[in-house]
Each structure stands twice: as C-alpha cells, then as structure tokens.
Design a protein around this motif. Sequence first.
Motif, short mmCIF file in Angstrom:
data_model
loop_
_atom_site.label_atom_id
_atom_site.label_comp_id
_atom_site.label_asym_id
_atom_site.label_seq_id
_atom_site.Cartn_x
_atom_site.Cartn_y
_atom_site.Cartn_z
N TYR A 14 0.83 -1.20 0.00
CA TYR A 14 0.00 0.00 0.00
C TYR A 14 0.87 1.26 0.00
O TYR A 14 0.64 2.19 -0.78
N SER A 15 1.89 1.27 0.85
CA SER A 15 2.74 2.47 0.92
C SER A 15 3.53 2.66 -0.38
O SER A 15 3.71 3.79 -0.84
N ILE A 16 3.98 1.56 -0.99
CA ILE A 16 4.72 1.67 -2.25
C ILE A 16 3.80 2.18 -3.37
O ILE A 16 4.20 3.03 -4.17
N TRP A 42 0.13 -4.20 -8.79
CA TRP A 42 -0.28 -3.74 -7.47
C TRP A 42 -1.14 -2.48 -7.58
O TRP A 42 -2.15 -2.36 -6.91
N ARG A 43 -0.72 -1.58 -8.45
CA ARG A 43 -1.44 -0.33 -8.63
C ARG A 43 -2.86 -0.61 -9.15
O ARG A 43 -3.82 -0.01 -8.68
N SER A 49 -9.81 -2.58 -6.24
CA SER A 49 -10.40 -3.09 -5.00
C SER A 49 -10.02 -2.31 -3.76
O SER A 49 -10.39 -2.70 -2.65
N GLY A 50 -9.25 -1.27 -3.91
CA GLY A 50 -8.83 -0.51 -2.74
C GLY A 50 -7.73 -1.24 -1.99
O GLY A 50 -7.03 -2.09 -2.52
N LYS A 51 -7.61 -0.93 -0.72
CA LYS A 51 -6.54 -1.48 0.10
C LYS A 51 -6.67 -3.00 0.25
O LYS A 51 -5.68 -3.71 0.36
#
Length: 103
Positions: A14-16, A42-43, A49-51
């Motif tokens: 998430y942070s990346i 990942w993006r 779908s969000g987090k």
Amino acid sequence: MSKQRRTFSAEDRYSIVQESLRDGHADVSRKYNLSPSLLRKWRQKYLDSGKDGLRDSYVRVDPQLRALEEENERLKRIVAKQALELEVKSELLKKTPIGPRKR
C-alpha cells in the motif's frame, strides 16, 4: 549473484503504491528495485479493489488443520460405507420370507 525472493506485506504494498501515485511509477520501481509490471499489477489491484486488493490472495493452511480435515473425510467415508451396509442388510431382511421354522 543469486536472486532472493522478497515478500511484501499488504501495508508495504500500500505504501509503495501510494508513493508511486505521488512520485511516479518509474522512480519508485527503481527505488525499491521492483519490476515495473509488478508495481503496475499492485497499482491496478489497488485502483480496482482498494486497500483490500493488496492483501495476499492465498491462505496458508495450518498443517494440523489439514490433518484434521483429512481425518474427518476418512471418517465420513467409513460412516457412509457402514450406512450403505446397513441399508443393504435391511433390504435383504425385507426380502427373506418369514415363515415357520422347520426342525
């Protein structure tokens, strides 16, 4: 030089992804030594779908739980076999004529 597989938690991903949205895709993939295609996946999961989309899609099964499930299946097969035997025996008993016994 051997490549070692790295694992990222959902929070790390998430942070990346947040950083890539803020600072740019190419810079972040170079900074973390990630494949651009992996960062793109990942993006996309995050945007779709969000987090929750960044969580691991597989679930690790506890070996003890797996052993219990296998034993449960084995016991179910045994019970089913016994039930079938009882049913066959009861059908046979219904078909046999009951009459006076000969001595």
